[in-house]
Write a protein that holds these residues in place. Sequence first.
Motif, mmCIF file in Angstrom:
data_model
loop_
_atom_site.group_PDB
_atom_site.id
_atom_site.type_symbol
_atom_site.label_atom_id
_atom_site.label_comp_id
_atom_site.label_asym_id
_atom_site.label_seq_id
_atom_site.Cartn_x
_atom_site.Cartn_y
_atom_site.Cartn_z
ATOM 1 N N PRO A 24 0.806 -1.229 0.000
ATOM 2 C CA PRO A 24 0.000 0.000 0.000
ATOM 3 C C PRO A 24 0.834 1.271 0.000
ATOM 4 C CG PRO A 24 -0.143 -1.141 2.120
ATOM 5 C CD PRO A 24 0.531 -2.076 1.180
ATOM 6 N N THR A 25 2.105 1.172 0.420
ATOM 7 C CA THR A 25 2.980 2.345 0.434
ATOM 8 C C THR A 25 3.721 2.546 -0.887
ATOM 9 O OG1 THR A 25 4.726 0.960 1.410
ATOM 10 C CG2 THR A 25 3.350 2.241 2.922
ATOM 11 N N HIS A 26 3.584 1.595 -1.801
ATOM 12 C CA HIS A 26 4.266 1.701 -3.090
ATOM 13 C C HIS A 26 3.694 2.868 -3.892
ATOM 14 C CE1 HIS A 26 5.491 0.691 -7.201
ATOM 15 N NE2 HIS A 26 6.427 -0.047 -6.659
ATOM 16 N N ALA A 27 4.530 3.475 -4.729
ATOM 17 C CA ALA A 27 4.127 4.644 -5.510
ATOM 18 C C ALA A 27 2.862 4.385 -6.323
ATOM 19 C CB ALA A 27 5.268 5.067 -6.432
ATOM 20 N N ALA A 28 2.772 3.216 -6.944
ATOM 21 C CA ALA A 28 1.611 2.908 -7.779
ATOM 22 C C ALA A 28 0.355 2.723 -6.933
ATOM 23 C CB ALA A 28 1.873 1.666 -8.627
ATOM 24 N N SER A 29 0.496 2.080 -5.779
ATOM 25 C CA SER A 29 -0.652 1.893 -4.894
ATOM 26 C C SER A 29 -1.139 3.229 -4.339
ATOM 27 C CB SER A 29 -0.280 0.957 -3.732
ATOM 28 O OG SER A 29 0.076 -0.326 -4.199
ATOM 29 N N VAL A 30 -0.202 4.092 -3.978
ATOM 30 C CA VAL A 30 -0.564 5.407 -3.456
ATOM 31 C C VAL A 30 -1.267 6.231 -4.537
ATOM 32 C CG1 VAL A 30 0.352 7.599 -2.598
ATOM 33 C CG2 VAL A 30 1.265 5.437 -1.725
ATOM 34 N N ALA A 31 -0.744 6.176 -5.765
ATOM 35 C CA ALA A 31 -1.374 6.908 -6.872
ATOM 36 C C ALA A 31 -2.773 6.378 -7.149
ATOM 37 C CB ALA A 31 -0.506 6.806 -8.121
ATOM 38 N N GLN A 32 -2.945 5.075 -7.078
ATOM 39 C CA GLN A 32 -4.262 4.476 -7.306
ATOM 40 C C GLN A 32 -5.257 4.948 -6.242
ATOM 41 O OE1 GLN A 32 -5.472 0.217 -8.853
ATOM 42 N NE2 GLN A 32 -4.914 0.028 -6.715
ATOM 43 N N LYS A 33 -4.818 5.006 -4.983
ATOM 44 C CA LYS A 33 -5.698 5.485 -3.916
ATOM 45 C C LYS A 33 -6.032 6.967 -4.105
ATOM 46 C CE LYS A 33 -6.328 5.931 1.058
ATOM 47 N NZ LYS A 33 -6.940 7.266 0.885
ATOM 48 N N THR A 34 -5.042 7.750 -4.494
ATOM 49 C CA THR A 34 -5.286 9.172 -4.744
ATOM 50 C C THR A 34 -6.323 9.343 -5.845
ATOM 51 O OG1 THR A 34 -3.038 9.750 -4.071
ATOM 52 C CG2 THR A 34 -4.222 11.364 -5.413
ATOM 53 N N TRP A 35 -6.204 8.547 -6.888
ATOM 54 C CA TRP A 35 -7.179 8.598 -7.986
ATOM 55 C C TRP A 35 -8.565 8.230 -7.474
ATOM 56 C CZ3 TRP A 35 -10.456 5.183 -10.508
ATOM 57 C CH2 TRP A 35 -10.944 5.589 -11.765
ATOM 58 N N CYS A 36 -8.650 7.216 -6.647
ATOM 59 C CA CYS A 36 -9.940 6.806 -6.072
ATOM 60 C C CYS A 36 -10.547 7.935 -5.247
ATOM 61 C CB CYS A 36 -9.755 5.566 -5.202
ATOM 62 S SG CYS A 36 -9.649 4.016 -6.115
ATOM 63 N N ASP A 37 -9.716 8.608 -4.458
ATOM 64 C CA ASP A 37 -10.202 9.734 -3.655
ATOM 65 C C ASP A 37 -10.733 10.848 -4.550
ATOM 66 O OD1 ASP A 37 -9.456 8.368 -1.376
ATOM 67 O OD2 ASP A 37 -7.560 9.462 -1.121
ATOM 68 N N GLN A 38 -10.068 11.083 -5.656
ATOM 69 C CA GLN A 38 -10.512 12.104 -6.588
ATOM 70 C C GLN A 38 -11.851 11.724 -7.225
ATOM 71 O OE1 GLN A 38 -7.222 12.499 -9.316
ATOM 72 N NE2 GLN A 38 -6.016 13.767 -7.905
ATOM 73 N N VAL A 39 -12.017 10.454 -7.543
ATOM 74 C CA VAL A 39 -13.284 9.977 -8.118
ATOM 75 C C VAL A 39 -14.425 10.201 -7.130
ATOM 76 C CG1 VAL A 39 -14.563 7.902 -8.772
ATOM 77 C CG2 VAL A 39 -12.281 8.302 -9.711
ATOM 78 N N GLU A 40 -14.195 9.859 -5.870
ATOM 79 C CA GLU A 40 -15.244 10.034 -4.862
ATOM 80 C C GLU A 40 -15.603 11.520 -4.714
ATOM 81 O OE1 GLU A 40 -16.341 8.712 -0.262
ATOM 82 O OE2 GLU A 40 -14.414 8.121 -1.156
ATOM 83 N N LYS A 41 -14.581 12.372 -4.698
ATOM 84 C CA LYS A 41 -14.831 13.809 -4.547
ATOM 85 C C LYS A 41 -15.550 14.384 -5.764
ATOM 86 C CE LYS A 41 -12.495 18.209 -3.642
ATOM 87 N NZ LYS A 41 -11.184 18.885 -3.396
ATOM 88 N N GLU A 42 -15.071 14.055 -6.965
ATOM 89 C CA GLU A 42 -15.651 14.602 -8.188
ATOM 90 C C GLU A 42 -17.085 14.126 -8.405
ATOM 91 O OE1 GLU A 42 -14.711 16.595 -10.818
ATOM 92 O OE2 GLU A 42 -12.869 17.254 -9.822
ATOM 93 N N SER A 43 -17.409 12.948 -7.906
ATOM 94 C CA SER A 43 -18.761 12.403 -8.086
ATOM 95 C C SER A 43 -19.670 12.725 -6.913
ATOM 96 C CB SER A 43 -18.700 10.894 -8.284
ATOM 97 O OG SER A 43 -18.287 10.239 -7.092
ATOM 98 N N ALA A 44 -19.187 13.553 -5.980
ATOM 99 C CA ALA A 44 -19.965 13.905 -4.788
ATOM 100 C C ALA A 44 -20.405 12.661 -4.015
ATOM 101 C CB ALA A 44 -21.175 14.756 -5.177
ATOM 102 N N GLY A 45 -19.530 11.650 -3.988
ATOM 103 C CA GLY A 45 -19.803 10.444 -3.227
ATOM 104 C C GLY A 45 -20.614 9.383 -3.939
ATOM 105 N N ARG A 46 -20.989 9.647 -5.190
ATOM 106 C CA ARG A 46 -21.773 8.624 -5.922
ATOM 107 C C ARG A 46 -20.920 7.401 -6.232
ATOM 108 N NH1 ARG A 46 -22.725 13.125 -8.767
ATOM 109 N NH2 ARG A 46 -21.560 12.314 -10.565
ATOM 110 N N MET A 47 -19.620 7.609 -6.355
ATOM 111 C CA MET A 47 -18.704 6.502 -6.611
ATOM 112 C C MET A 47 -17.616 6.512 -5.547
ATOM 113 S SD MET A 47 -18.191 6.619 -10.787
ATOM 114 C CE MET A 47 -17.826 8.382 -10.865
#
Length: 337
Positions: free
Chosen positions: A35-58
């Motif tokens: 989970p601390t690997h660069a790719a895993s961290v980037a994937q989580k950041t992307w997921c957080d952005q999806v949740e924010k941009e969708s207002a929690g729908r995703m």
Amino acid sequence: MKIRLFATVAAAAALFATTSVSAQTVFTVSSWLPPTHAASVAQKTWCDQVEKESAGRMKCNILPKGVVAAPGTFDAVRDGLADISYTVDGYTPGRFIFTQVAEFPFLGDSAVSTSVAYQRIYNKYFAPLGEHRGVKALAVFTHGPGIIFNAKKPVTSAAEAASLKFRIGGGNINELSKAMGWNTTLKAAPESFELLSTGVMDGTFFPDESITSFKLSMIKHATTFPGGLYNTSFVFMMNQDKYNKLSPQDKAVIDKLSGEHAARLFGEGWDRMDAASRDNQKAQGVQRVMADKAFVKAVMDKQDYLETTWAARAQVKGLKNPRDVLNEFRAEIKKVK
């Protein structure tokens, strides 16, 4: 009257709550790296952005470990064992051809520049030809410049490299190693610690980041190359059926955060981790040398063979003028800031 009104309001509230819950899309997200690997961290950041941009729908449910080993990840996402993940194209030799354009020697010193340029070339030439057919390719990216690491001795020539046993990750570095006559074995990155700690392998070809991510404390020597000895092509992907079932509004969010946006996100994360790992390597006592002109030339002497071989395979798969595409890719790398 009050009881009836209360019951009506309660029923409406329950219906609203049920509708809200059912309207939320939850993605099952898998990573075969820590989970601390660069790719895993980037994937989580992307997921957080999806949740924010969708207002929690995703939102994403990130699993504590990968649903399968690294080489099986593409098929796992395709078949719905996970909704989202990433993988190394070279972990399944011969399956992906066009992606090897991002793996040649001396392409660049930054994961951001190679990743963003790669995404642009991918969109223009490779995506229309269905290179990742079966999944929704959210982005493609590369790690930072590839380096020769080992626990035994300084490697300052092709002959010295040939005297050691190395783990490699597949793709064009596999072809280059064969052409150079080096003793290499294709294994997924997470296997590196065991291979090196037991002495089965003397070293590994990796970007800087991996020495820290995989806790390779036995590494004592590093040989760097201008622009990197190689790069590795990754695909960040989503299950196609999962994407197809999204509403137009939610598809628009995914599309906005995919492509060049996601490629840059992964590249920036990798560059940060590369820099941090270089500092850790100093404390670890890793001795770094830059390949001299003779060593670089020895690799360059095999370059035309690698490019010609790739171009022939790519042309058979439907890519027109592969050499021009490679030249355009190199030019695009120089443009990226």
